[in-house]
Design a protein around this motif. Structure first.
Motif, PDB file in Angstrom:
ATOM      1  N   HIS A  84      94.497  65.383 -71.772  1.00 51.05           N
ATOM      2  CA  HIS A  84      93.796  65.272 -70.491  1.00 51.05           C
ATOM      3  C   HIS A  84      92.329  65.674 -70.649  1.00 51.05           C
ATOM      4  N   ILE A  85      91.468  64.894 -70.066  1.00 50.16           N
ATOM      5  CA  ILE A  85      90.055  65.245 -69.934  1.00 50.16           C
ATOM      6  C   ILE A  85      89.808  65.297 -68.430  1.00 50.16           C
ATOM      7  N   TYR A 109      90.043  62.505 -63.704  1.00 46.57           N
ATOM      8  CA  TYR A 109      90.800  62.763 -64.928  1.00 46.57           C
ATOM      9  C   TYR A 109      90.891  61.495 -65.767  1.00 46.57           C
ATOM     10  N   THR A 110      91.030  61.716 -67.053  1.00 43.34           N
ATOM     11  CA  THR A 110      91.349  60.661 -68.010  1.00 43.34           C
ATOM     12  C   THR A 110      92.469  61.193 -68.879  1.00 43.34           C
ATOM     13  N   VAL A 111      93.494  60.395 -69.093  1.00 47.42           N
ATOM     14  CA  VAL A 111      94.578  60.771 -69.996  1.00 47.42           C
ATOM     15  C   VAL A 111      94.556  59.787 -71.153  1.00 47.42           C
ATOM     16  N   VAL A 112      94.424  60.334 -72.359  1.00 47.50           N
ATOM     17  CA  VAL A 112      94.447  59.548 -73.583  1.00 47.50           C
ATOM     18  C   VAL A 112      95.826  59.713 -74.203  1.00 47.50           C
ATOM     19  N   ARG A 113      96.432  58.611 -74.595  1.00 45.22           N
ATOM     20  CA  ARG A 113      97.772  58.658 -75.190  1.00 45.22           C
ATOM     21  C   ARG A 113      97.680  58.276 -76.662  1.00 45.22           C
ATOM     22  N   THR A 114      98.405  59.030 -77.487  1.00 46.64           N
ATOM     23  CA  THR A 114      98.483  58.736 -78.907  1.00 46.64           C
ATOM     24  C   THR A 114      99.946  58.610 -79.297  1.00 46.64           C
ATOM     25  N   LYS A 115     100.356  57.414 -79.679  1.00 44.15           N
ATOM     26  CA  LYS A 115     101.715  57.236 -80.197  1.00 44.15           C
ATOM     27  C   LYS A 115     101.736  57.757 -81.623  1.00 44.15           C
ATOM     28  N   LEU A 116     102.880  58.253 -82.044  1.00 42.55           N
ATOM     29  CA  LEU A 116     102.985  58.893 -83.350  1.00 42.55           C
ATOM     30  C   LEU A 116     102.592  57.967 -84.492  1.00 42.55           C
ATOM     31  N   PHE A 123      95.075  55.880 -71.442  1.00 42.76           N
ATOM     32  CA  PHE A 123      96.370  55.609 -70.828  1.00 42.76           C
ATOM     33  C   PHE A 123      96.281  55.522 -69.308  1.00 42.76           C
ATOM     34  N   ASN A 124      95.575  56.463 -68.698  1.00 46.15           N
ATOM     35  CA  ASN A 124      95.516  56.514 -67.241  1.00 46.15           C
ATOM     36  C   ASN A 124      94.228  57.210 -66.835  1.00 46.15           C
TER      37      ASN A 124
END
Length: 161
Positions: A84-85, A109-116, A123-124
């Protein structure tokens, strides 16, 4: 509006919330809410048109705990990390009455997603619109509305925003 000490507590509430979500510490996510606290995830278009439909609507801390159980025990999905930022919260208004103080605030907010097995992607993105109350344990969310900008969201949202 509010004094520096209260604003510093507000900053900590926002940063601690993000850290709990980013560290996959789901058992502590409900601790940010009062017992009758609400958590909603709603597209911006619906919010701006006054339409009630939400992607996710949790109407009490018990429902929030149930969501944690679902995330940990029953939902099957590709695991991912999120980061989360969150912008500095802006106090919109403060209400004071016999029941105490309610702080109405918002933050981007900014949500960054990292898949394994993949790269990091946005992401959102959206706005937290919150009502926060003081409790004996400190500031808690009475309500959190996550208003996300895009109608298009990849797959489904599993983890809290």
């Amino acid at each position: 509006m509010i004094d520096f000490k209260t604003y510093f507590e507000l900053l900590n509430l926002y940063s601690d919330y993000a850290m709990v979500c980013d560290s996959v510490d789901w058992e502590h996510w409900p601790d940010f809410f009062v017992e009758d606290g609400t958590y909603r995830l709603q597209p911006r278009e619906n919010h701006e048109q006054g339409l009630p439909l939400c992607l996710l609507a949790l109407e009490s801390k018990a429902m929030i705990r149930d969501r944690v159980y679902g995330v940990k025990e029953t939902m099957y999905h590709d695991p991912y990390y999120q980061r989360h930022i969150v912008s500095t919260p802006r106090v919109m208004k403060v209400e004071r009455d016999l029941s105490g103080e309610r702080i109405h605030s918002e933050a981007n907010y900014t949500v960054v997603r990292t898949k394994l097995d993949g790269e990091s992607t946005v992401f959102n993105v959206g706005l937290y619109r919150d009502v926060i109350v003081r409790t004996p344990e400190g500031l808690k969310l009475q309500s959190r509305m996550c208003i996300y900008d895009s109608e298009m969201i990849p797959n489904s949202i599993i983890y809290p925003i």
